[in-house]
Design a protein around this motif. Structure first.
Motif, short mmCIF file in Angstrom:
data_model
loop_
_atom_site.label_atom_id
_atom_site.label_comp_id
_atom_site.label_asym_id
_atom_site.label_seq_id
_atom_site.Cartn_x
_atom_site.Cartn_y
_atom_site.Cartn_z
N SER A 85 23.14 -4.38 9.35
CA SER A 85 24.54 -4.27 9.97
C SER A 85 25.69 -5.10 9.33
O SER A 85 25.38 -5.88 8.29
N GLN A 86 26.84 -4.72 9.72
CA GLN A 86 27.92 -5.52 9.09
C GLN A 86 27.97 -7.16 9.42
O GLN A 86 27.51 -7.39 10.62
N ASP A 87 28.41 -7.92 8.61
CA ASP A 87 28.15 -9.24 8.66
C ASP A 87 29.46 -10.01 9.47
O ASP A 87 30.39 -10.70 9.08
N ILE A 88 29.54 -9.23 10.85
CA ILE A 88 30.68 -9.60 11.45
C ILE A 88 30.44 -9.70 12.93
O ILE A 88 29.36 -9.23 13.28
N ILE A 93 0.80 -1.38 0.02
CA ILE A 93 0.05 0.00 -0.04
C ILE A 93 1.01 1.28 0.05
O ILE A 93 0.69 2.04 -0.75
N SER A 94 1.93 1.16 0.76
CA SER A 94 2.78 2.37 0.66
C SER A 94 3.65 2.45 -0.40
O SER A 94 3.89 3.66 -0.94
N LEU A 95 4.17 1.47 -0.95
CA LEU A 95 4.74 1.35 -2.09
C LEU A 95 4.12 1.82 -3.46
O LEU A 95 4.76 2.48 -4.38
N LYS A 96 2.92 1.64 -3.40
CA LYS A 96 1.94 2.09 -4.67
C LYS A 96 2.04 3.77 -4.45
O LYS A 96 1.81 4.35 -5.43
N LYS A 97 2.27 4.32 -3.37
CA LYS A 97 2.26 5.84 -3.48
C LYS A 97 3.53 6.41 -3.99
O LYS A 97 3.63 7.37 -4.45
N THR A 98 4.76 5.63 -3.20
CA THR A 98 5.95 6.04 -3.41
C THR A 98 6.83 5.61 -4.37
O THR A 98 7.81 6.38 -4.81
N ASN A 99 6.88 4.47 -4.63
CA ASN A 99 7.43 3.63 -5.76
C ASN A 99 8.94 3.37 -5.35
O ASN A 99 9.68 3.26 -6.11
N ARG A 100 9.38 3.85 -4.16
CA ARG A 100 11.03 3.72 -3.76
C ARG A 100 10.85 3.14 -2.25
O ARG A 100 10.02 3.45 -1.55
N LEU A 101 11.94 2.36 -2.10
CA LEU A 101 11.95 1.58 -0.86
C LEU A 101 13.30 1.52 -0.54
O LEU A 101 14.27 1.15 -1.03
N LEU A 102 13.33 1.82 1.08
CA LEU A 102 14.55 1.65 1.55
C LEU A 102 14.29 1.17 3.08
O LEU A 102 13.50 1.42 3.65
N ILE A 103 15.27 0.13 3.22
CA ILE A 103 14.79 -0.99 4.61
C ILE A 103 15.99 -0.68 5.49
O ILE A 103 17.48 -0.73 5.07
N VAL A 104 15.78 -0.52 6.60
CA VAL A 104 16.78 -0.04 7.81
C VAL A 104 16.76 -1.03 8.58
O VAL A 104 15.57 -1.19 9.39
N GLU A 105 17.70 -1.82 9.18
CA GLU A 105 17.75 -2.84 10.04
C GLU A 105 18.73 -2.81 10.88
O GLU A 105 19.97 -2.45 10.48
N GLU A 106 18.80 -3.53 11.97
CA GLU A 106 20.13 -3.79 12.77
C GLU A 106 20.37 -5.27 12.68
O GLU A 106 21.64 -5.63 12.95
N CYS A 107 19.51 -6.13 11.80
CA CYS A 107 19.90 -7.51 11.53
C CYS A 107 21.08 -7.61 10.61
O CYS A 107 21.44 -6.50 9.90
N MET A 108 21.56 -8.64 10.52
CA MET A 108 22.81 -9.02 9.56
C MET A 108 22.45 -8.78 8.20
O MET A 108 20.92 -9.20 7.88
N LYS A 109 23.11 -8.30 7.20
CA LYS A 109 22.64 -8.30 5.90
C LYS A 109 22.27 -9.38 5.20
O LYS A 109 21.20 -9.66 4.45
N THR A 110 23.07 -10.62 5.41
CA THR A 110 23.12 -11.75 5.04
C THR A 110 21.87 -12.73 5.57
O THR A 110 22.15 -12.81 6.91
N GLY A 111 20.89 -13.05 4.58
CA GLY A 111 19.59 -13.64 5.40
C GLY A 111 18.79 -12.96 6.46
O GLY A 111 17.97 -13.55 7.15
N GLY A 112 18.84 -11.62 6.36
CA GLY A 112 18.25 -11.07 7.39
C GLY A 112 16.82 -10.32 6.85
O GLY A 112 16.22 -11.20 6.05
N ILE A 113 15.88 -9.75 7.59
CA ILE A 113 14.57 -9.46 7.35
C ILE A 113 14.55 -8.74 6.14
O ILE A 113 13.78 -8.86 5.18
#
Length: 324
Positions: A293-296, A248-268
């Motif tokens: 987050s960095q994969d370390i 629903i949000s993406l239909k308005k904005t058409n651009r997506l940024l995801i910010v997480e503290e999880c590791m990049k590999t296999g994360g949310i």
């Protein structure tokens, strides 16, 4: 309305549900006489006694297995991990037992179990105490996962989790316990499967959860002054992902940024990107960007620790790049 700390909101939710339903009980390391490592169970032992606020030995696989067995018999256990990292010692019980028994029993057993406790990158807690377990658990069938981020949603989500008939992993961030906010004095609940629209906007959708919500909003304050209009969603539900609200949000904005503290590999973020690319690729006017987050292993050194996680300036730079 009453102004309470996040840890007090969690304690209120636990107390209210224990008072309402005698099948609800708490177990874990130091939850009783000590009141929990972050005081979420403070004073509950004096009110409910040893059998409903149960101090356990340092044996995560044993007391997690006991909690699953208790849930099968009709009780509603709340397991507190002193630190969520320690629950890796109970991975078998969480995955093969809690997650799968409802299915493998042909629906004969329900597992009304809440697994909660502090996690995330704190202040120089070292690698083994700075785990983000979202990516570890997201592929296990049968589990639900939620991440609270405010005193208000912490209380409403925990009450819903305790009443749910499925195992729920409830993530709390170690640096959010002292957040303070007005919450209603009347009883309320928050759905376990819905994202929260934190800020409406039109230029770009920013998805986040847990502590990163505050880094995102700090960045958004600066971006708004620069003429940008971001929309911010707090995922809250990490499993299942509330893809409907995202779309629903993406239909308005058409651009997506995801910010997480999880590791990049296999994360949310990786899972969300896969779902969007598989099913909603045509909504995108630019590639999805993820800040993870960095994969370390998280360094103990304070300066190095800061470098491993995302900060507001990185969010600002990414939004400007996507909207240039």
């Amino acid at each position: 309305m009453s102004k309470v700390f996040l840890f007090d909101a969690l304690r209120e939710a636990t107390d209210e549900e224990m008072e309402r339903d005698s099948s609800v009980f708490v177990l874990g390391e130091d939850v009783g006489h000590y009141g929990g490592s972050y005081k979420v169970t403070k004073d509950l032992h004096a009110k409910y006694g040893d059998l409903r606020v149960l101090d356990t030995p340092i044996a995560e696989n044993s007391f997690m297995g006991m909690a699953v067995g208790a849930a099968i018999t009709g009780l509603r256990p709340i397991v507190e991990g002193m630190n969520m990292s320690f629950l890796l010692l109970a991975f078998n019980q969480i995955s093969n037992n809690a997650g799968m028994l409802r299915y493998t029993s042909g629906g004969n057993f329900q597992i009304p179990l809440v697994i909660r406790g502090p996690g995330g990158v704190g202040r120089q807690l070292g690698a083994e105490h700075s785990q983000r377990l979202e990516s570890y658990f997201q592929s296990i069938p049968g589990l639900k996962m939620v991440a609270c981020s405010t005193p208000y949603n912490a209380k409403g989500l925990l009450k819903s989790a305790i009443r749910d008939n499925n195992p729920v992993i409830f993530f709390e961030h170690v640096l959010l316990y002292n957040l303070k906010e007005n919450i209603p004095d009347i009883e309320y609940f928050i759905p376990l499967d819905k994202a929260e629209l934190v800020r409406e906007g039109s230029d770009i959708t920013i998805l986040t959860y847990s502590r990163m919500r505050y880094h995102v909003m700090e960045a958004v304050d600066i971006l708004v002054k620069d003429g940008f209009n971001p929309e911010v969603l707090d995922l809250i539900s990490l499993k299942p992902i509330d893809i409907k609200s995202i779309v629903i949000s993406l239909k308005k904005t058409n651009r997506l940024l995801i910010v997480e503290e999880c590791m990049k590999t296999g994360g949310i973020a990786a899972e969300i990107i896969a779902q969007i690319n598989d099913n909603y690729f045509d909504l995108l006017d630019a590639p999805i960007v993820r800040l993870s987050s960095q994969d370390i292993p998280t360094p103990y050194n304070g300066n190095l620790e800061k470098v491993t996680i995302i900060h507001p300036q990185q969010i600002i730079n990414s939004v400007r790049m996507l909207l240039r």
